[in-house]
Each structure stands twice: as structure tokens, then as C-alpha cells.
Write an enzyme that holds these catalytic residues in place. Structure first.
Site, PDB file in Angstrom:
ATOM      1  N   GLY A 107      22.957 128.437 -34.902  1.00 31.81           N
ATOM      2  CA  GLY A 107      24.124 128.441 -35.752  1.00 31.81           C
ATOM      3  C   GLY A 107      24.868 129.952 -35.549  1.00 31.81           C
ATOM      4  O   GLY A 107      26.076 130.271 -35.777  1.00 31.81           O
ATOM      5  N   ASP A 108      24.199 131.049 -34.865  1.00 33.35           N
ATOM      6  CA  ASP A 108      24.506 132.222 -34.720  1.00 33.35           C
ATOM      7  C   ASP A 108      24.244 133.088 -33.365  1.00 33.35           C
ATOM      8  O   ASP A 108      23.722 133.986 -33.645  1.00 33.35           O
ATOM      9  CB  ASP A 108      24.575 133.224 -36.158  1.00 33.35           C
ATOM     10  CG  ASP A 108      25.386 134.427 -36.018  1.00 33.35           C
ATOM     11  OD1 ASP A 108      26.263 134.326 -35.335  1.00 33.35           O
ATOM     12  OD2 ASP A 108      25.157 135.174 -36.869  1.00 33.35           O
ATOM     13  N   LEU A 109      24.358 132.368 -32.265  1.00 39.94           N
ATOM     14  CA  LEU A 109      23.531 132.842 -31.144  1.00 39.94           C
ATOM     15  C   LEU A 109      24.460 133.850 -30.429  1.00 39.94           C
ATOM     16  O   LEU A 109      25.278 133.697 -29.759  1.00 39.94           O
ATOM     17  CB  LEU A 109      23.436 131.510 -30.130  1.00 39.94           C
ATOM     18  CG  LEU A 109      22.305 130.716 -30.091  1.00 39.94           C
ATOM     19  CD1 LEU A 109      22.478 129.513 -29.074  1.00 39.94           C
ATOM     20  CD2 LEU A 109      21.065 131.400 -30.159  1.00 39.94           C
ATOM     21  N   ASN A 113      21.656 139.300 -32.468  1.00 39.81           N
ATOM     22  CA  ASN A 113      20.723 138.756 -33.132  1.00 39.81           C
ATOM     23  C   ASN A 113      19.231 138.568 -32.282  1.00 39.81           C
ATOM     24  O   ASN A 113      18.304 137.592 -32.695  1.00 39.81           O
ATOM     25  CB  ASN A 113      20.888 137.331 -33.732  1.00 39.81           C
ATOM     26  CG  ASN A 113      21.954 137.511 -35.013  1.00 39.81           C
ATOM     27  OD1 ASN A 113      21.954 138.488 -35.773  1.00 39.81           O
ATOM     28  ND2 ASN A 113      23.086 136.420 -34.876  1.00 39.81           N
TER      29      ASN A 113
END
Lengths: 197, 322
Positions: A107-109, A113
């Protein structure tokens, strides 16, 4: 010393040896819904972090979960954004292949992160992750990474190539890549030969 | 410079005339379905019947000779409805011998919102019957950062409203019911990445009606859940892009609870919230006229041979020179 980072959804407090992630109250939501969402997401994120590790993806060890707070191990390594190269990108691809094999959509690659420690890529933020078996969700997932590479690195082309080498370990690689190309086409060019009148 | 704009993507046939400084005239005639939702052919039939009258009202206020460009909504929208607007625009442009400009409907919502509120570089939440999108500028184009995976929020509210026999359009009625809600009932909250889905809420709300729950509580829970999803994705886009303005447009934007929620979200992150006057939130000709004017000023016009309607026209397809 504690470093505090305010994210869109949570407050992250970085201590010397551990990290606290606290989902903060959103005043725009009524209390019942707000409490429910913050609790559910905290539990879900903690479970996904653990489950990802079971599938061979490096993630921080969860030390404690209570209400809307996750306490996890602090990964003391190098931010991927600062040391990105082909080898790192290939490793990220392998990690994403494992996540997708486990049905986890990150969802937030983005490189923001991820942390490199002892030659392993740690995925540290699963705040937007969910389970989804659809090819579409996975296509969108790697598309986020593609966009992040393009935005941050001049040599994004070769980094993307290396990512795909790593990601090709995923069984449905060709399906997802095909869908990725479709997603990439959307909104850029649409066949204008139809609907003439 | 004066631009005339024709809007006919769905329920409204509306014509607006604007200059660079103000809206000079805005006239329209809304199609109200006899029963059920909007029927594209019936709506188109309505538009073709009222087009002459609406234009006549405009030309009582504006001298046709003053008009420098004829803009029309080229898409997205219902094909039969779009064709009426496009046909009227072509005829008018030929008759007045002025350039024709095909405008993207979603872009027009964003641009009139920016114009009337003074928002410079906002994350826009565009909510209407058929559309629910989170839009922001990135480089030379607008991009959609999140959108509905199934139906638009307005459509979702209308479906629920029809199920409990409220008259069309259901939005204002459901809002009134929701104000009298006392108890929150859990609803499917579906946000996947940056996208959201409403059909689960509709089905669940219908089921709760059948089970005898208080209608006011269902309407309340429906709104709270669906709007929280929209606000969440809007906030996420703002955080991701580092933008400090939020703009609300589209017919559902008239809902005061949605405005209140977005306002709170913005206050808590030190951002500014903007919403244009209600009259310019829903589909209207002035937004098409204004966007046409912007395009004209930047040398864009649409050749007759390129003026076919585009029911699936995406905002990302339009290059923005301003």
C-alpha cells in the site's frame, strides 16, 4: 532522546532501542468510528508485520500492542533512500515478491519506508497494508514504487529494471507486470477513435 | 474576453457566460427522473427539449455578438446527454463564427472552484453522482490520486434514498434525516490504498432498513462512514504531496456535514479549506465557460472534426498550460 515524526495517520516516536507508533485521534470522525478504525488498524498492522516476517520478509519485531499503539524494535541501519542502487532495488523486488506471495499488498511502497541493515532490506511501515489476492491491487502496489523511483532518482530506469529482476520470483509476476502496464497507460493516453459522433 | 459554456453531461442542461472577472449569466434546466435513477436517453430527450429555452434566457442578458468563444462539456458523462450539448455548441460556434472549445468536465469543477475561492494549489475532493475523486496538480497535469472502485458517492446516497422512497435527488433528504440520527451503526468501511468503495455501505444500509432499524440512525451512520472514507483519502493525498489547501467541489459538496469534516481535518493539520458557493458546486455552465476561457487564452481550441464527445474522458489526459 526521542524523535517524533507526524505521519498522515499516526505519530511515530523513535526512542534509542524501540519505536512507538501511535494512531492519533481524528476529530472529523465520530468517536465510535474513530476508536473502531484506530484499534482495528493497529491490530491489523501488527499482524501483517509479523506475518510478513513469517514469510521471510525482514520487518521489525513487535514488542507490544495495546489499543492504538504498536511498540516495535528499532532498526538501526541506513535509509534506503540514501543508499539506493541496483542491488538494493533488486533486494526490494525480492521482498515485495514474498509479500505478494503471502497475499499482502503493502500500500505504500516507497524507499522512505525501507531500511538496509546487515545486507537485508527491512520494511518498516505497514500502515496502509491489507490482504488482497487481486492482480489489480498488486499492479497498483508496484506502480507506487515505480512512481517513487521516478520522482527520486535520475537512474530510475535501471533501478526499476533491477526491481523487476527481484520481483520476478513472484509466481504471478507476468500477470502483475501486464496489469502494471495497463495501469501505466490509464490516464496517459486513451484510444480516441471510439465514441465519435 | 467573454466565453459561453454548455454543460450537459448528466442531469443538468446549463449554459453560463463568464468574463475574466465574473459570471455574467447562468441559466439551466434540471432533468428530474419520473422514477428510479437518471435514464441517459430520457435525460438527453429533456436536454434537447429545453436547450432552446435556456439559450433564449441567456441571450436576454447577453448580446450574442459579444461572445468570443463557445465551450462545451466534452466528457466524461452520459453519451446521449453529451451529444446534445456538443451539437448545440457546434451550431452556435458556426453561427457566431467563433472558436469551439471542448472542456473536460472534471477539470471544469476544479478550475471554477479555484477561481471562486482563491485556492492556488489544492488537493481537490470532487464528489458528485457519478464521480468521486481526489485530484491534485503534479507538473503539467492534474492527476487522480484516489477514486471510487465502484459507484460515485452521490449515486450511492441516491440508491439508498430511493430504497426508502425519498424523492430525487436524495442527497438533501438523507442529510436532513442524518441530522436526527442518534446512534452509530457499524457500516463497511472500505479504503484500499488510496481508493474507496461505496456499494457495500448501500447494501448494508438497505439490509438495516429491512431489519427495522431507525431510518435516521441508518442515514447518520451511512454519511459518517462514507464521508470519513473520503476525508481520510483526501488527507492522505495532502500529507503525501505536502499540499496545504483542500478544495471541495461537485454536487455532494453541498452537504454541510461533509464540509464540516473536511474543515476539521484541515484545521488539525494547519491547512486551509475552500468550498465555492453551492450554485457553482454542482454541474453548471459557468464552470465550462470559465475553463473554456482559460484554454482559449492559452491558444487551445477544438476543431470541428475533433469535437466528438468522450464519455470516458479522464482529467489526466488534459495538458494544463496555466
Amino acid at each position: 532522546m526521542v524523535k517524533v515524526i507526524m505521519g498522515g495517520e499516526a505519530e511515530v516516536r523513535i526512542h534509542d532501542s524501540f519505536v512507538e507508533k501511535i494512531r492519533i485521534r481524528k476529530r472529523y470522525r465520530i468517536k465510535e468510528l474513530d476508536d473502531f478504525l484506530r484499534r482495528r488498524r493497529t491490530i491489523s498492522e501488527a499482524r501483517i508485520i509479523s506475518n510478513a516476517r513469517k514469510h521471510g520478509v525482514a520487518t521489525p519485531v513487535i514488542l507490544d500492542v495495546d489499543d492504538c499503539r504498536i511498540v516495535m524494535e528499532r532498526i538501526d541501519g541506513e535509509p534506503v533512500r540514501e543508499i539506493m542502487n541496483r542491488d538494493v532495488s533488486r533486494e526490494i523486488g525480492k521482498g515485495v515478491a514474498k509479500l505478494h506471495s503471502a497475499g499482502i499488498v503493502h500500500g505504500d511502497l516507497t524507499p522512505m519506508n525501507m531500511i538496509l541493515k546487515n545486507g537485508r532490506i527491512y520494511f518498516i511501515d505497514f500502515g496502509l497494508s491489507y490482504y488482497d489476492e487481486r492482480v489489480e491491487a498488486k499492479g497498483v502496489d508496484i506502480h507506487v514504487f515505480y512512481e517513487a523511483l521516478k520522482a527520486d532518482f535520475d537512474n530510475w530506469g535501471e533501478l526499476w529494471e533491477a526491481f523487476l529482476e527481484g520481483y520476478s520470483e513472484y509466481g504471478k509476476f507476468s500477470h502483475v507486470l501486464e496489469r502494471f502496464r495497463e495501469i501505466e497507460m490509464r490516464g496517459r493516453y486513451v484510444d480516441k477513435s471510439e465514441n465519435r459522433s | 474576453m467573454i466565453s459561453l459554456g454548455i454543460e450537459s453531461t448528466a442531469w443538468n442542461f446549463s449554459v453560463g457566460v463568464v468574463s475574466e472577472d465574473e459570471v455574467i449569466a447562468l441559466e439551466g434546466d434540471a432533468y428530474i427522473p419520473r422514477e428510479g435513477g437518471i435514464h441517459p436517453r430520457e435525460a438527453a430527450q429533456h436536454h434537447s427539449e429545453v436547450a432552446g429555452k435556456v439559450l433564449a434566457r441567456i441571450f436576454e442578458k447577453v448580446n450574442p455578438g459579444e461572445i468570443d468563444a463557445v465551450s462545451f462539456s466534452q466528457g466524461p458523462g452520459m453519451g446521449p446527454c453529451l451529444r446534445i450539448g456538443a451539437t448545440v455548441a457546434r451550431t452556435l460556434a458556426l453561427k457566431l463564427d467563433k472558436p469551439l472549445i471542448g472542456v473536460n468536465h472534471c477539470l471544469a469543477h476544479v478550475e471554477i472552484g479555484r477561481w471562486l475561492t482563491g485556492a492556488e494549489d489544492p488537493v481537490t475532493l470532487y464528489v458528485s453522482g457519478g464521480n468521486s475523486q481526489v485530484i491534485a496538480r503534479r507538473g503539467g497535469r492534474y492527476r487522480v490520486f484516489g477514486e471510487t472502485l465502484d459507484i460515485g458517492i452521490g449515486n450511492a446516497i441516491d440508491k439508498f434514498a430511493r430504497y426508502i422512497s425519498l424523492p430525487h435527488p436524495g442527497g438533501p433528504e438523507v442529510e436532513r434525516l442524518a441530522e436526527r440520527g442518534e446512534r452509530y451503526i457499524e457500516m463497511p468501511y472500505v479504503v484500499k490504498g488510496m481508493d474507496f468503495s461505496f456499494s457495500g455501505i448501500v447494501t448494508h444500509a438497505m439490509k438495516l432498513c429491512d431489519e427495522g432499524y431507525r431510518i435516521e440512525d441508518i442515514a447518520f451512520s451511512f454519511q459518517e462512514t462514507a464521508f470519513a472514507m473520503l476525508v481520510e483519502v483526501t488527507e492522505r493525498a495532502m500529507a503525501y504531496l505536502g499540499k496545504e489547501e483542500c478544495l471541495l467541489v461537485g454536487g455532494v459538496g453541498a452537504n454541510s456535514r461533509l464540509q464540516e469534516m473536511l474543515g476539521l481535518m484541515c484545521t488539525d493539520r494547519n491547512a486551509e479549506f475552500f468550498a465555492p458557493p453551492k450554485r457553482y458546486m454542482g454541474d453548471n455552465g459557468a464552470m465550462i465557460a470559465y475553463t473554456g476561457l482559460l484554454m482559449m487564452k492559452h491558444g487551445i481550441r477544438t476543431e470541428l472534426s475533433e469535437s466528438y464527445v468522450k464519455p470516458d474522458f479522464r482529467i489526466e489526459e488534459v495538458e494544463i498550460p496555466w
